[in-house]
Design a protein around this motif. Sequence first.
Motif, PDB file in Angstrom:
ATOM      1  N   ASP A  90       5.391  10.970   6.663  1.00 34.58           N
ATOM      2  CA  ASP A  90       4.157  11.053   5.866  1.00 34.58           C
ATOM      3  C   ASP A  90       3.474   9.697   5.895  1.00 34.58           C
ATOM      4  O   ASP A  90       3.726   8.826   5.070  1.00 34.58           O
ATOM      5  N   VAL A  91       2.583   9.502   6.875  1.00 35.34           N
ATOM      6  CA  VAL A  91       1.981   8.188   7.088  1.00 35.34           C
ATOM      7  C   VAL A  91       1.105   7.775   5.909  1.00 35.34           C
ATOM      8  O   VAL A  91       1.054   6.592   5.538  1.00 35.34           O
ATOM      9  N   ALA A  92       0.412   8.725   5.294  1.00 36.27           N
ATOM     10  CA  ALA A  92      -0.460   8.399   4.164  1.00 36.27           C
ATOM     11  C   ALA A  92       0.358   7.900   2.973  1.00 36.27           C
ATOM     12  O   ALA A  92       0.007   6.902   2.323  1.00 36.27           O
ATOM     13  N   ALA A  93       1.470   8.590   2.691  1.00 33.19           N
ATOM     14  CA  ALA A  93       2.320   8.178   1.570  1.00 33.19           C
ATOM     15  C   ALA A  93       2.952   6.813   1.843  1.00 33.19           C
ATOM     16  O   ALA A  93       3.057   5.975   0.934  1.00 33.19           O
ATOM     17  N   MET A  94       3.370   6.575   3.082  1.00 37.78           N
ATOM     18  CA  MET A  94       3.964   5.284   3.407  1.00 37.78           C
ATOM     19  C   MET A  94       2.932   4.170   3.296  1.00 37.78           C
ATOM     20  O   MET A  94       3.224   3.081   2.772  1.00 37.78           O
ATOM     21  N   ARG A  95       1.721   4.445   3.766  1.00 38.77           N
ATOM     22  CA  ARG A  95       0.662   3.448   3.670  1.00 38.77           C
ATOM     23  C   ARG A  95       0.411   3.074   2.213  1.00 38.77           C
ATOM     24  O   ARG A  95       0.277   1.889   1.870  1.00 38.77           O
ATOM     25  N   GLU A  96       0.385   4.068   1.348  1.00 40.56           N
ATOM     26  CA  GLU A  96       0.134   3.823  -0.070  1.00 40.56           C
ATOM     27  C   GLU A  96       1.284   3.026  -0.700  1.00 40.56           C
ATOM     28  O   GLU A  96       1.060   2.107  -1.505  1.00 40.56           O
ATOM     29  N   GLN A  97       2.506   3.360  -0.327  1.00 41.06           N
ATOM     30  CA  GLN A  97       3.665   2.662  -0.887  1.00 41.06           C
ATOM     31  C   GLN A  97       3.700   1.201  -0.435  1.00 41.06           C
ATOM     32  O   GLN A  97       3.990   0.298  -1.237  1.00 41.06           O
ATOM     33  N   ILE A  98       3.382   0.962   0.835  1.00 40.64           N
ATOM     34  CA  ILE A  98       3.388  -0.415   1.343  1.00 40.64           C
ATOM     35  C   ILE A  98       2.224  -1.203   0.749  1.00 40.64           C
ATOM     36  O   ILE A  98       2.359  -2.396   0.429  1.00 40.64           O
ATOM     37  N   LEU A  99       1.091  -0.541   0.555  1.00 43.34           N
ATOM     38  CA  LEU A  99      -0.055  -1.196  -0.079  1.00 43.34           C
ATOM     39  C   LEU A  99       0.301  -1.629  -1.506  1.00 43.34           C
ATOM     40  O   LEU A  99      -0.057  -2.734  -1.942  1.00 43.34           O
ATOM     41  N   THR A 100       1.016  -0.776  -2.220  1.00 45.30           N
ATOM     42  CA  THR A 100       1.449  -1.124  -3.579  1.00 45.30           C
ATOM     43  C   THR A 100       2.387  -2.330  -3.562  1.00 45.30           C
ATOM     44  O   THR A 100       2.290  -3.234  -4.402  1.00 45.30           O
ATOM     45  N   LEU A 101       3.289  -2.356  -2.585  1.00 45.14           N
ATOM     46  CA  LEU A 101       4.212  -3.481  -2.444  1.00 45.14           C
ATOM     47  C   LEU A 101       3.451  -4.777  -2.191  1.00 45.14           C
ATOM     48  O   LEU A 101       3.707  -5.810  -2.834  1.00 45.14           O
ATOM     49  N   VAL A 102       2.500  -4.752  -1.263  1.00 43.50           N
ATOM     50  CA  VAL A 102       1.734  -5.949  -0.931  1.00 43.50           C
ATOM     51  C   VAL A 102       0.906  -6.419  -2.126  1.00 43.50           C
ATOM     52  O   VAL A 102       0.821  -7.624  -2.418  1.00 43.50           O
ATOM     53  N   ALA A 103       0.315  -5.467  -2.843  1.00 43.65           N
ATOM     54  CA  ALA A 103      -0.499  -5.824  -4.013  1.00 43.65           C
ATOM     55  C   ALA A 103       0.363  -6.480  -5.096  1.00 43.65           C
ATOM     56  O   ALA A 103      -0.072  -7.431  -5.763  1.00 43.65           O
ATOM     57  N   ALA A 104       1.577  -5.971  -5.268  1.00 46.53           N
ATOM     58  CA  ALA A 104       2.466  -6.530  -6.284  1.00 46.53           C
ATOM     59  C   ALA A 104       2.918  -7.940  -5.945  1.00 46.53           C
ATOM     60  O   ALA A 104       3.284  -8.708  -6.844  1.00 46.53           O
TER      61      ALA A 104
END
Length: 382
Positions: A71-85
């Motif tokens: 699920d590329v969209a879900a992974m993108r969102e999860q990694i984006l959250t990690l980077v933002a944090a």
Amino acid sequence: MSPAPTAPIQVILVSGQPTPNLTPALDPALDAREVILLTSPDMRERADGLAAVLQPAGLRVRREELPDPWDVAAMREQILTLVAAREGEPLALNATGGTKLMAIAAYEVFLSARLPIFYVHPEQDRLVWLQPEGLPPRQLANRLRLPAFLKAHGAELRQRPGAFGMAAPLKALAEALAADVDRHRHALATLNFAAASAAGTGVSAAIGAALRRKDVRALVDAFAARGLLRVEDQVLRFADEGARFFANGGWLEQYVVALAQSLKAGHPAIQDVGRGLEVVRGGGVANELDVAVLARNRLHVIECKTRLFNEETRQGGVGAEALYKLETLLNRLGGLQARGLLVSFQPLHPRILDRARDYRIAVCAGAELAHLRERLRRWLGV
């Protein structure tokens, strides 16, 4: 051109090939202090192996599981959250591992955030910067040793002999044997038989008839002159188990190690050399590696044989078993870049040579042993 960035906090895409995950994290020039392992459910064991190497090296290890690696969209969102944090912290992406979709998702996030991204060339052990652009590639430091390399690949080094060397008289004997295979090979087959029959007792089976042959007697006398054995009537009595092992083919293994050690002394690309390694994977199945060399973060496994492969074994016995063992060990312990070499005192049948080519295993056999040091140097790429 701006200076190459460091990578104090490395985000790693865990995959079945751990070496490109490890080497940048252990390279002192990249100044890593923390790694974040992005792990799919089926790569948890590999993540365990990475953590077992990186934590003792002084790095903080954090895991982030990606529940669905498709699920590329879900992974993108999860990694984006990690980077933002972790905004404002020196994150860098090692884009080498993971599935293609994992790599795409992570790359897109780091690209848009203008954070450093690098890729490790799998064969040349070079780091290539994808962002910032225009930076030259750099060779990674060869920091891994055999125990850490094997642990990262899911194996445990249970037994490793301590310091080992080869006394000058024994090395001279090994060199003489390797330099003239045609002269010694039949006599050595007899000596192998005698040494094998002495297992557990130190005393061989009766070989009186063979001792009347000039080639056998000359070889036995050469071993006796070095204190390895003595002739008692119709049998050979070995000085100790080490002497028996040496006569039973161990001399070739020790000679290969001595050559590898001499190459290591002059070539920093060779990181580690081991002999008689007992390696355990998973369910406790143990394998023994005759010789293992780690060079440029790539595992090289060498199997040494002195036995005479008779007509029956040429069709698929001892020689084929040695190749199968090597091929299995390479797949299980070294990943895609591992290399194997079969060193045989006896010449090999064309069927065995064909099988070695099928397995992509190099061979040095028979009269080729006279040039073994050069063959090892070229095979190791130093």
